[in-house]
Design an enzyme around this catalytic site. Sequence first.
Site, PDB file in Angstrom:
ATOM      1  N   CYS A 107       0.797  -1.236   0.000  1.00  0.00           N
ATOM      2  CA  CYS A 107       0.000   0.000   0.000  1.00  0.00           C
ATOM      3  C   CYS A 107       0.827   1.283   0.000  1.00  0.00           C
ATOM      4  CB  CYS A 107      -0.968  -0.002   1.172  1.00  0.00           C
ATOM      5  SG  CYS A 107      -2.193  -1.320   1.052  1.00  0.00           S
TER       6      CYS A 107
ATOM      7  N   HIS B 150      -3.873   7.329   1.122  1.00  0.00           N
ATOM      8  CA  HIS B 150      -4.295   5.986   0.714  1.00  0.00           C
ATOM      9  C   HIS B 150      -5.709   5.736   1.239  1.00  0.00           C
ATOM     10  CE1 HIS B 150      -4.673   1.713   0.464  1.00  0.00           C
ATOM     11  NE2 HIS B 150      -4.362   1.474   1.723  1.00  0.00           N
TER      12      HIS B 150
ATOM     13  N   ASN C 168     -10.845  -0.314  -1.284  1.00  0.00           N
ATOM     14  CA  ASN C 168      -9.411  -0.129  -1.059  1.00  0.00           C
ATOM     15  C   ASN C 168      -8.653  -0.889  -2.145  1.00  0.00           C
ATOM     16  OD1 ASN C 168      -6.740  -0.511  -0.237  1.00  0.00           O
ATOM     17  ND2 ASN C 168      -7.246  -0.729   1.924  1.00  0.00           N
TER      18      ASN C 168
END
Length: 309
Positions: free
Chosen positions: A105, A228, A258
């Site tokens: 991520c 993020h 996500n």
Amino acid sequence: MRLLSIEGVKISRLAVQLGEREVENRSPSKDVIGFSTLRRAEASDSSASLQIAAAKKLEMDFSDFGAVITVSFTQRDRRRSVSAQAQSALGMPEDIVATDLLAACSGYGYGLYFAATLVKATGKKVLLLDGDKQSDFLSLEDESTASVLADGATATVLEPDDSGAKWTFAFRTDGAKSAALTLENASPIKMDGFAVFRYVASDVASAIKTFLAETGGKADDFDAFLPHQANLFMIRQLARSLGFSPEKTLINSEKFGNTASASVPIALANSAERFRGRGARLLLSGFGAGLSLFVADIPFEANFWYNIK
């Protein structure tokens, strides 16, 4: 904190390829998580095919590029790098730098930094591909991941820029906490949601505050904060702790989920029209498996090209 700066590079184009299927999020926690639907790729897709599809949406000739960097942690074919597949599929030169990054991520920040250094080294455009097909590694019985993680990819073009605008980055890694997010062999992705939340609320928030203090910046200096899109409750809490108002926090993944490190450029593409004609100074941050994080102060062109169809 170690600060890394680069000048003479700009982002000129950005394209997005989301998973084709829109799946309703049936989790009882979906209102807190914030994702009403999740994008899922087709069974025949892979992280490589999603990235290549995003690159083709750029509508460019890639024969004069100096490098291609790909970011992914969900590629099933370990024998062929994603960057090699992209080089072939896009008709890129055989003498380019082609390499893969495994950074989960935080990957978009790492990719931007390494791509920018290659722009400086080669004097040519560089293609940064970022994307994952996380649905290949989900257990539908595990609500902590199945109600959050989604599929998508982006293609970003970096090129030389004589304006000399400075980009500033910082990175951190705490491998002692790596058990909070794991993907081992063919096993599903496993996430300790509480440990990840603590990491974001403590380590990530602290790192960004230190970055702002050491660069002499504050929330009012930025047009927006682009984190993020881990889950929407978490990032709203993070933005509030940093002093960014809801209006200045770019959250637009309610219908996407996500998408790992690609969530940052996807959110950027979704916000591009907001800054059309005037440009923007954005504070970017990605965080997750590793555990790791990046934070970056990056100015964006007033009219950079994007495609999120």
